[in-house]
Write a protein that holds these residues in place. Structure first.
Motif, mmCIF file in Angstrom:
data_model
loop_
_atom_site.group_PDB
_atom_site.id
_atom_site.type_symbol
_atom_site.label_atom_id
_atom_site.label_comp_id
_atom_site.label_asym_id
_atom_site.label_seq_id
_atom_site.Cartn_x
_atom_site.Cartn_y
_atom_site.Cartn_z
ATOM 1 N N SER A 155 0.552 3.852 -2.966
ATOM 2 C CA SER A 155 0.840 4.986 -2.123
ATOM 3 C C SER A 155 2.034 6.733 -3.015
ATOM 4 O O SER A 155 1.144 7.419 -3.268
ATOM 5 C CB SER A 155 0.801 5.344 -0.821
ATOM 6 O OG SER A 155 1.914 5.866 -0.578
ATOM 7 N N LYS A 180 -1.701 9.368 -2.294
ATOM 8 C CA LYS A 180 -1.651 9.339 -1.228
ATOM 9 C C LYS A 180 -2.069 8.417 0.053
ATOM 10 O O LYS A 180 -1.973 7.856 0.657
ATOM 11 C CB LYS A 180 -1.432 10.563 -0.398
ATOM 12 C CG LYS A 180 -0.696 11.329 -0.766
ATOM 13 C CD LYS A 180 0.509 12.331 -0.511
ATOM 14 C CE LYS A 180 1.488 13.246 -1.061
ATOM 15 N NZ LYS A 180 1.538 12.671 -2.825
ATOM 16 N N LYS A 224 0.532 -1.149 -0.511
ATOM 17 C CA LYS A 224 -0.532 -0.197 0.063
ATOM 18 C C LYS A 224 0.663 1.149 -0.008
ATOM 19 O O LYS A 224 0.464 2.344 -0.866
ATOM 20 C CB LYS A 224 -1.107 -0.235 1.168
ATOM 21 C CG LYS A 224 -1.873 -1.281 0.945
ATOM 22 C CD LYS A 224 -3.179 -0.960 2.245
ATOM 23 C CE LYS A 224 -2.250 -0.703 3.790
ATOM 24 N NZ LYS A 224 -3.351 -1.464 4.756
ATOM 25 N N GLU A 236 -2.159 4.405 1.349
ATOM 26 C CA GLU A 236 -1.267 4.096 2.110
ATOM 27 C C GLU A 236 -2.684 3.726 4.029
ATOM 28 O O GLU A 236 -1.985 2.746 4.528
ATOM 29 C CB GLU A 236 -0.091 5.077 2.659
ATOM 30 C CG GLU A 236 0.468 4.756 3.583
ATOM 31 C CD GLU A 236 1.930 5.812 4.071
ATOM 32 O OE1 GLU A 236 2.670 5.281 5.338
ATOM 33 O OE2 GLU A 236 1.887 6.936 4.108
ATOM 34 N N CYS A 292 -9.208 2.288 -3.244
ATOM 35 C CA CYS A 292 -8.792 2.277 -1.207
ATOM 36 C C CYS A 292 -10.050 2.232 -0.686
ATOM 37 O O CYS A 292 -11.430 2.918 -1.371
ATOM 38 C CB CYS A 292 -8.227 3.343 -1.515
ATOM 39 S SG CYS A 292 -6.675 4.287 -2.163
#
Length: 166
Positions: A57, A64, A53, A67, A142
């Motif tokens: 990211s 981003k 992750k 993450e 995500c």
């Protein structure tokens, strides 16, 4: 239509892990999407390892949220399974939207990170996850429990609607 009006992009997540059953429900929803020629040429990689992750990211400036998400769902277009190659992007777009709507239904937050057709992004993802040449990395979704509540804004704009002709 209530799910449609509740869905919004969530970019910050709690540390709570999303249950496997909910991830499976998201994938089932994605696979229920319409597809050109009924090709259903999608595949998925579910990513949950923190180091993966984190790496994803950093693949582009808008990635981003990957993450801190509980899971990432990487959507792929498998060209070997596609009868209508030119329409695979539309198929995967419908698939992604189904996943996002199911996430809302499950009480989860989600955000769609665009990768395809930006070559440097797709190449980084393809190399990192060892994706075969016949598969196009389309996006990363995500998924997690939202770290905040936000008000959804209605986007209907009558000035963008034209009847019969422009």
């Amino acid at each position: 239509m209530s799910l449609i009006f509740k869905r919004h992009s969530v970019r910050r997540f709690t540390d709570q892990k999303v249950e496997d059953e909910k991830i499976e429900n998201l994938l089932k929803a994605g696979m229920q999407a319409p597809s050109a020629c009924n090709q259903q040429a999608w595949e998925f990689i579910v990513v949950s390892k923190p180091e993966d992750k984190l790496a994803i990211s950093k693949m582009h400036e808008y990635a981003k949220p990957a993450e801190k998400a509980s899971h990432l769902i990487v959507t792929l277009g498998n060209l070997n399974g596609a009868n209508c190659h030119r329409l695979i992007d539309q198929d995967l777009g419908a698939c992604n939207e189904n996943i996002l709507l199911q996430a809302t239904h499950e009480g989860l937050g989600a955000v769609w990170l665009g990768f395809h057709p930006i070559e440097d992004r797709t190449l980084r993802l393809k190399e990192y996850l060892n994706i075969p040449d016949n598969c196009i990395p389309f996006s990363v979704i995500c998924v997690g429990y939202p770290a905040y509540e936000s008000e959804v804004k209605l986007r209907y704009d009558e000035s963008k609607v034209h009847y019969d002709r422009y």
